[in-house]
Design an enzyme around this catalytic site. Structure first.
Site, PDB file in Angstrom:
ATOM      1  N   HIS A   7       0.799  -1.239   0.000  1.00 31.09           N
ATOM      2  CA  HIS A   7       0.000   0.000   0.000  1.00 31.09           C
ATOM      3  C   HIS A   7       0.825   1.280   0.000  1.00 31.09           C
ATOM      4  O   HIS A   7       0.289   2.377  -0.112  1.00 31.09           O
ATOM      5  CB  HIS A   7      -1.030  -0.002   1.148  1.00 31.09           C
ATOM      6  CG  HIS A   7      -0.481   0.231   2.521  1.00 31.09           C
ATOM      7  ND1 HIS A   7      -0.707   1.400   3.205  1.00 31.09           N
ATOM      8  CD2 HIS A   7       0.238  -0.552   3.333  1.00 31.09           C
ATOM      9  CE1 HIS A   7      -0.134   1.311   4.400  1.00 31.09           C
ATOM     10  NE2 HIS A   7       0.440   0.134   4.502  1.00 31.09           N
ATOM     11  N   CYS A  10       0.302   5.266  11.390  1.00 29.29           N
ATOM     12  CA  CYS A  10       0.009   4.125  12.248  1.00 29.29           C
ATOM     13  C   CYS A  10       0.026   4.526  13.713  1.00 29.29           C
ATOM     14  O   CYS A  10      -0.568   3.879  14.546  1.00 29.29           O
ATOM     15  CB  CYS A  10       1.041   3.017  12.048  1.00 29.29           C
ATOM     16  SG  CYS A  10       1.782   2.986  10.445  1.00 29.29           S
TER      17      CYS A  10
HETATM   18  C1  LIG Z   1       9.121   1.922   7.628  1.00 26.27           C
HETATM   19  C2  LIG Z   1       7.832   1.206   7.822  1.00 26.27           C
HETATM   20  N1  LIG Z   1       7.839  -0.065   8.206  1.00 26.27           N
HETATM   21  C3  LIG Z   1       6.708  -0.766   8.381  1.00 26.27           C
HETATM   22  C4  LIG Z   1       5.470  -0.198   8.170  1.00 26.27           C
HETATM   23  C5  LIG Z   1       4.233  -1.015   8.366  1.00 26.27           C
HETATM   24  O1  LIG Z   1       3.706  -1.439   7.134  1.00 26.27           O
HETATM   25  P1  LIG Z   1       2.189  -1.894   6.998  1.00 26.27           P
HETATM   26  O2  LIG Z   1       1.354  -0.657   7.107  1.00 26.27           O
HETATM   27  O3  LIG Z   1       2.101  -2.551   5.657  1.00 26.27           O
HETATM   28  O4  LIG Z   1       1.925  -2.862   8.117  1.00 26.27           O
HETATM   29  C6  LIG Z   1       5.395   1.142   7.772  1.00 26.27           C
HETATM   30  C7  LIG Z   1       4.089   1.823   7.606  1.00 26.27           C
HETATM   31  O5  LIG Z   1       3.973   3.022   7.825  1.00 26.27           O
HETATM   32  C8  LIG Z   1       6.617   1.863   7.585  1.00 26.27           C
HETATM   33  O6  LIG Z   1       6.608   3.134   7.172  1.00 26.27           O
END
Ligand SMILES: Cc1ncc(COP(=O)(O)O)c(C=O)c1O
Length: 382
Positions: free
Chosen positions: A203, A328
């Site tokens: 995504h 997140c």
């Molecule tokens: C550097 C990094 N790692 C991991 C993730 C997590 O990915 P996902 O949203 O697909 O779980 C993100 C999401 O913001 C990210 O920026």
């Protein structure tokens, strides 16, 4: 002006080809990829097509790609799976203070089960040096995890040199790289760069949410997180997200040829430089936190005497979408962990916003956004 979406490090707008493919597969190929009949085989073909394409892109073997529910799961699987499987070799792990919570908190949880973790502190640009990594390596070290591109600052880590440092010390230490913010922006060659495990997510490149992959070098064994039917060659049980994995394919195909060819996305990088110049020329007392050595899509800035959150909402009134930090966790203010790690001064800590670009953004949009930021700051300061 129409909506200006500048929160592409949080997630991206799915391409119309992605939406069409997800819908098509849901409508026509809804079989369970594990089923023996032709409906199962049709679903399985979609998964294998994406696996093959991603493997070619990363210059690895299709059998080294495992699909997951996203970056978070790939990171947890890589880190906990490796630590638990190889704990008899040693119990020391290394990571950094600026990792995404899906890495940082996985290490915190491993610490609770008895592992010792070294958290490397970056310099003021958010960059980790091979020298400091060298000093942290010990005979008991079994795993190092360092992100490719920091999701808040855009800082680009010298991954290939870091890998060299590890492998010069010992070929038995595994190296994991969270490349969620690097896929599609920076050429990724895990095998050539001595990376054993690499995380990507669909995504962030205009693909569907809830789909990710883990590259794991052949010959490595890790402990799965989930017990179940043994899908993904026993590494990730659970019926595969066939429509999502199929929808990942057009997003991967959309990655600029230039990136596949070995250089960063120059068009995006020049839009970023243009925006930074606009900001510097228009907004006084602004601090640019994104260093020179950075990915082409992230700009992190701080302003004194203003709350980033207030500015985000003020811009939203004009249909401009930016972020205070990683989506997140922005509501929990954990992003301060990263800003504190680069020693951002107290007066700037609260007033930080992240502008993250995609190939769909234009210079006109960026000019308009910078003008609006200035307008909002002038108004909020009164
Ligand atoms: C550097 C990094 N790692 C991991 C993730 C997590 O990915 P996902 O949203 O697909 O779980 C993100 C999401 O913001 C990210 O920026």
């Amino acid at each position: 002006m129409d909506e200006i979406y500048l929160d592409n490090a949080a997630t991206t707008r799915p391409l119309s080809e992605v939406i069409n493919r997800v819908t098509e597969v849901m409508e026509n190929d809804f079989g369970n990829p594990s089923s023996l009949h032709h409906r199962g085989a049709a679903a399985e073909r979609h998964i294998q097509q994406t696996r093959k394409f991603l493997a070619t892109l990363l210059e690895v073997k299709p059998g080294e790609i495992y699909f997951t529910s996203g970056g978070t799961e790939s990171n947890n699987l890589a880190l906990k799976g490796t630590a638990l499987n190889y704990k008899n070799r040693g119990q020391h792990l290394i990571t950094t203070q600026i990792e995404h919570p899906s890495v940082y908190n996985a290490f915190k949880s491993l610490e609770e089960t008895g592992f010792k973790v070294t958290y490397l502190q970056p310099d003021s640009r958010g960059i980790i040096s091979p020298q400091q990594l060298q000093k942290a390596l010990k005979p008991e070290t079994i795993l190092v995890s360092i992100m490719y591109v920091n999701n808040e600052l855009g800082s680009l880590e010298p991954v290939s040199k870091l890998a060299q440092t590890i492998k010069n010390y010992s070929r038995d230490i595994f190296f994991h790289v969270d490349a969620v913010q690097a896929l599609g922006k920076i050429p990724l060659h895990p095998q050539q760069d001595n990376i054993d495990l690499l995380t990507v997510s669909a995504h962030k490149i205009n693909g569907p949410q809830g789909v990710g992959a883990l590259y794991m070098k052949n010959g490595m064994m890790i402990k799965p997180l989930l017990e179940g039917g043994g899908q993904e060659r026993d590494l990730r049980s659970g019926t595969e997200n066939t429509p999502g994995i199929a929808g990942f394919l057009p997003a991967l195909k959309n990655i600029p040829k230039q990136v596949n060819g070995g250089s960063t996305d120059e068009q995006l990088a020049s839009l970023k430089q243009f925006t930074i110049r606009q900001i510097q020329n228009t907004i006084s007392r602004v601090q640019i936190n994104t260093p020179q050595q950075s990915a082409p899509h992230i700009i992190n800035i701080s302003l004194p005497d203003i709350k980033g959150e207030v500015l985000v909402h003020a811009l939203e009134e004009d249909d401009i979408y930016v972020s205070t930090g990683s989506a997140c966790h922005s509501r929990q203010k954990i992003n301060n962990r990263i800003l504190k790690a680069i020693n951002l001064s107290e007066k700037y800590l609260e007033g930080t916003i992240r502008i993250s670009l995609s190939a769909l953004n234009t210079k006109q949009e960026m000019e308009h956004t910078v003008h609006k930021i200035k307008e909002k700051i002038d108004y909020l300061h009164i």
